[in-house]
Design an enzyme around this catalytic site. Structure first.
Site: not given
Ligand code: SIN
Length: 304
Positions: A130, A217
């Site tokens: 993330c 996307g």
């Molecule tokens: C992710 O990209 O793993 C999750 C996105 C987020 O919650 O910021």
């Protein structure tokens, strides 16, 4: 009849199309649009040990061919996931994969240990990628040694299939993928979002409060396809392709590049039924081309 089923480690999926973490809520949010039992599987939103508010708004912005997000792993936490969210998937005939993250290496072990005895959870996807939180994010997934340690500590806690979701925001993704495999991962998901940003020129403010976010996307599909292909060349375990898959043709490309399954993410925001349309498209493509098993497509790219 076409056999659309595929295997990810010990998991048998009825078809190779899953919904990606963070784009399909906890699994029941799209019930009015589709029958989730038709999916190959659902990856639920990342959960952490404790609930998280996430980042301040704005945390989503549209771009010409995609979306920026900086959600910050907003989630209900492990307790409410287990008491409220998971039971809602009890009688659904599809694979459920719980996506988890931790603030520390040890916390990955703790969250895996907390959820791993749930029979409704068929597999666990570890989010080391993330880009929108300081800990439990990019820092873990950009370092092969730390990735290996997160996987090792998680592996000690569970015998369920363990999938590692990789970040593309590294110099050599194959190095991280190999570290995940060597420390006990059963599969890898490739890939999470690419770091991106945007600025509103009338206000001169960043589009996201957090300034940087993750781009997803159709704009990232060629990158995702290349990363998945590179990883397939070096790993023995299955690769799940993610990144800008908007059509069944995209899914076929990923399978031909060697992935075993795909996850559909941003498409669900644009067309909630899109993942099912991809399954139908895959079935028709196989029928028209005399392919009896979708597994026969995997790695079927012909080099010129
Ligand atoms: C992710 O990209 O793993 C999750 C996105 C987020 O919650 O910021």
């Amino acid at each position: 009849m076409v056999d659309l089923s595929v295997k990810i480690g010990s998991l048998r999926l009825k078809n190779p199309v899953l919904t990606a973490s963070g784009t399909f809520g906890y699994g029941r949010d799209y019930d009015e649009y589709l029958d989730i039992a038709q999916l190959g599987g659902i990856v639920t939103k990342t959960i952490t040990l404790n609930p998280r508010e996430g980042n301040p708004m704005p945390r989503i912005a549209e771009t010409p061919a995609g979306m920026l997000n900086s959600i910050g792993l907003s989630n209900v936490g492990a307790d409410r996931y287990l008491s409220d969210k998971l039971p809602a998937l009890k009688n659904v005939d599809t694979v459920v994969i719980a996506n988890v993250a931790g603030d520390t290496i040890e916390e990955y072990g703790e969250i895996v240990s907390r959820i791993q005895d749930q029979s409704r959870i068929d597999g666990i996807e570890i989010n080391v990628s993330c880009p929108n939180v300081k800990q439990g994010g990019l820092a873990f997934g950009t370092n092969p040694d730390i990735t290996a340690e997160v996987v090792r500590i998680s592996r000690l806690e569970t015998e369920k299939p363990l999938i590692v979701k990789l970040t593309p925001n590294v110099t050599d993704i194959t190095e991280i993928a190999l570290a995940a495999q060597e420390s006990g991962a059963d599969a890898v998901s490739c890939m999470n979002t690419l770091v991106g940003m945007g600025i509103d020129i009338s206000t001169r403010k960043p589009l996201l409060h957090h300034i940087l976010g993750g781009l997803s996307g159709p704009s990232i599909k060629p990158v995702a396809l290349a990363k998945a292909y590179q990883i397939v060349q070096v790993l023995d375990i299955p690769v799940i392709g993610i990144g800008g898959i908007m059509t069944w043709e995209d899914a076929v490309e990923f399978l031909l590049a060697g992935v075993t399954a795909v996850q559909v993410g941003t498409l669900s925001f644009v067309d909630p039924y899109g993942s099912i349309a991809i399954i139908e498209g895959l079935r028709l493509y196989c029928q028209k081309n005399g392919i009896s098993k979708v597994e026969n497509l995997i790695g079927g790219m012909i080099q010129s």
